[in-house]
Write an enzyme that holds these catalytic residues in place. Sequence first.
Site, short mmCIF file in Angstrom:
data_model
loop_
_atom_site.label_atom_id
_atom_site.label_comp_id
_atom_site.label_asym_id
_atom_site.label_seq_id
_atom_site.Cartn_x
_atom_site.Cartn_y
_atom_site.Cartn_z
N LYS A 220 -22.57 -33.60 -28.00
CA LYS A 220 -22.07 -34.38 -27.13
C LYS A 220 -21.04 -34.29 -26.82
O LYS A 220 -19.71 -33.41 -27.08
CB LYS A 220 -21.56 -35.63 -28.25
CG LYS A 220 -21.10 -36.87 -27.70
CD LYS A 220 -20.43 -38.07 -28.88
CE LYS A 220 -19.46 -39.20 -27.38
NZ LYS A 220 -18.85 -40.37 -28.61
N ASP A 225 -14.11 -39.92 -22.59
CA ASP A 225 -14.29 -40.98 -23.05
C ASP A 225 -13.26 -41.87 -22.64
O ASP A 225 -12.05 -42.37 -23.76
CB ASP A 225 -15.18 -41.79 -24.67
CG ASP A 225 -15.54 -42.12 -25.14
OD1 ASP A 225 -15.19 -43.44 -24.18
OD2 ASP A 225 -15.86 -42.28 -26.25
N LYS A 232 -10.84 -48.32 -23.53
CA LYS A 232 -10.58 -48.08 -24.67
C LYS A 232 -8.39 -48.48 -24.52
O LYS A 232 -8.49 -48.79 -23.61
CB LYS A 232 -10.40 -46.94 -25.18
CG LYS A 232 -11.23 -46.38 -26.06
CD LYS A 232 -11.69 -45.04 -26.57
CE LYS A 232 -12.64 -44.60 -26.98
NZ LYS A 232 -13.52 -44.67 -28.05
N ASP A 243 -13.82 -36.23 -26.76
CA ASP A 243 -15.36 -36.40 -26.45
C ASP A 243 -15.95 -35.04 -26.42
O ASP A 243 -17.36 -35.88 -26.43
CB ASP A 243 -15.56 -37.17 -26.41
CG ASP A 243 -16.30 -38.60 -27.30
OD1 ASP A 243 -16.33 -38.29 -27.95
OD2 ASP A 243 -16.55 -39.42 -26.60
N ASP A 302 -18.16 -48.31 -24.63
CA ASP A 302 -17.67 -47.55 -25.37
C ASP A 302 -18.86 -46.62 -26.33
O ASP A 302 -18.19 -45.42 -26.93
CB ASP A 302 -16.56 -47.64 -25.71
CG ASP A 302 -15.08 -47.06 -26.75
OD1 ASP A 302 -15.83 -45.67 -26.13
OD2 ASP A 302 -14.66 -47.43 -27.07
N GLU A 304 -21.09 -44.89 -26.10
CA GLU A 304 -21.83 -44.03 -25.24
C GLU A 304 -22.00 -42.81 -25.57
O GLU A 304 -23.45 -42.62 -25.36
CB GLU A 304 -20.47 -43.60 -24.22
CG GLU A 304 -19.63 -42.46 -23.95
CD GLU A 304 -19.02 -43.13 -25.65
OE1 GLU A 304 -18.72 -43.85 -25.74
OE2 GLU A 304 -18.54 -41.59 -26.09
N ARG A 306 -23.94 -42.34 -28.66
CA ARG A 306 -25.51 -42.72 -29.01
C ARG A 306 -26.69 -42.28 -27.38
O ARG A 306 -27.51 -42.65 -27.69
CB ARG A 306 -24.72 -43.83 -30.32
CG ARG A 306 -25.03 -44.92 -29.18
CD ARG A 306 -24.38 -46.05 -30.16
NE ARG A 306 -23.57 -45.95 -30.89
CZ ARG A 306 -23.25 -46.77 -31.64
NH1 ARG A 306 -23.65 -47.81 -32.41
NH2 ARG A 306 -21.84 -46.50 -31.85
N1 BES Z 1 -15.78 -41.01 -29.18
C1 BES Z 1 -15.75 -42.47 -30.06
C2 BES Z 1 -16.12 -42.18 -30.70
C3 BES Z 1 -14.17 -41.65 -32.06
C4 BES Z 1 -13.50 -42.34 -32.37
C5 BES Z 1 -14.46 -40.31 -31.82
C6 BES Z 1 -12.15 -41.50 -32.56
C7 BES Z 1 -12.47 -39.37 -32.34
C8 BES Z 1 -11.64 -40.48 -32.42
C9 BES Z 1 -17.24 -43.08 -29.79
O1 BES Z 1 -17.55 -42.79 -28.45
C10 BES Z 1 -16.88 -44.36 -29.15
O2 BES Z 1 -16.02 -44.68 -28.70
N2 BES Z 1 -16.95 -44.91 -30.59
C11 BES Z 1 -17.22 -46.85 -30.55
C12 BES Z 1 -17.96 -47.23 -30.53
C13 BES Z 1 -18.02 -48.99 -31.32
C14 BES Z 1 -17.91 -49.09 -29.88
C15 BES Z 1 -19.71 -49.27 -31.97
C16 BES Z 1 -15.78 -46.45 -31.74
O3 BES Z 1 -15.70 -45.89 -33.23
O4 BES Z 1 -14.81 -47.50 -32.01
ZN ZN Z 2 -16.98 -40.92 -27.23
ZN ZN Z 3 -16.55 -44.18 -27.21
#
Ligand code: BES
Ligand code: ZN
Ligand code: ZN
Length: 459
Positions: A220, A225, A232, A243, A302, A304, A306
Amino acid sequence: MQDEGFEDKAGKTILIRTEKRKLLLVGLGKLGELTVLDWQKAFAGVARKAKEVNAKTLTIALPIEELAKKTTMTPQNLIKGAVEGLSLGSYEFLRHKHEDERKKEKKIEEVTFCVDKKFEKEVQKGIEAGELSSKATVFARDLVNEPSSVTTPTFLSLVARSLAKENSEISCTVLGRKEMEKLGMGGILGIAKGSAQEPKFITLAYQPERRHQTVVLVGKGVTFDSGGLSLKKQEGMETMKLDMAGAADILALFSVLPDMKLNVAVIGLIPAVENMPSGTAVKPGDVLTAYNGKTIEVISTDAEGRVILADALSYAKKFNPSVILDLATLTGACIIALGEEVAGFFSNNRALSLSIQKAADKTGEPVWELPLVASYKELLKSAVADLGNVTKNRNAGAITAALFLEAFVPPKIPWAHIDIAGPAWAEKDTVVSPIGATGFGVRLILSYLEALGQEKKKK
Ligand code: BES
Ligand code: ZN
Ligand code: ZN
């Protein structure tokens, strides 16, 4: 030792000053219980102590025969772990500090291991292996720690290109927006829409003449992000330069692959984009079509990672892989489940998950398998598209993200997804890593690839 209250526990040290030298005694605790990580931590502690007292040369006496007998490590792996611990413990990211501070950095210049002569060869091999894996880990740390204003998708593509330029055994191709449009990589293009940075799809290939398998690694590469329009919260957003840690791991691996003399082909795929909100950004409710033709309703911009991995995983089919592994800082839910020190992983293949677990045990990068619960697939249903990119609530968030990815993995190919959201970044200083990027995943994959090579030799 008694006077100083020294306890024989892994990582505990006591410093004795004599006129000419300093002597550091290092505790290891019960050898039968000593893990690779404890061992690395002990040496990381040595490096930190050495820097603290401004020691430039280290001479390390190791009763290696006894250690190999009483622990699970071979003489070679003991030395490798010691070298890794020393390197990781002395790591600092000072690139953006004032010159005066950079000059002040205390460096260990030389390390000598004193061991029984009969282990000389193994020790030499251990040193080389440890230097290689440390070099790669530091490479990944530096890339992730660098601000996202520098490490744009274009920057990552230039790093990949330079790796190929430096080494004739590596080739690199980079697709830009136009090429991706032609191929129908709608996931990457969709997520990139809000950013001024052009997305890149990077392919690295290491194909030695003698190869019995092809491993495709997917990383990834979200260079920042922000969450996109599903923005966020402010607090902690600065860490979202992490990220692209999966992508950094792959670039780091390719920086040492030719030196590993493996007999497997390795393909690295990096979808690189910046996830930003703007007037042109992808909006909740938009539908994107991935490379394999499946449609995705973007419910949260967010989620993104996947979406871009959907393109990359389905594109992997082209290489006729024996195995696909992906590394991604994919979900906060995985951090809730396993914390900062352990990565979650998922696999559609028993043998592969065992190999990954084994590789992890050998390197001191812990992983824990989570289940691909088939009945949860239903939660990803969308009213308008083939899949939604998130579920209605946060339950089992790491699992539902993995199930989403599984829908894009080419059929019948052993695949594992490693969610490194927790261990890719150290929120607090630990002996093996200062606050920031850890390079987690590099040593795990190196060890997995090494074992693959040996498997064939045994046969
Ligand atoms: N990059 C984040 C996941 C992440 C969070 C990595 C904290 C490192 C530290 C990912 O893109 C994300 O934002 N995921 C969301 C998914 C949700 C919207 C279903 C999450 O984990 O909150
Ligand atoms: Zn992310
Ligand atoms: Zn994200």
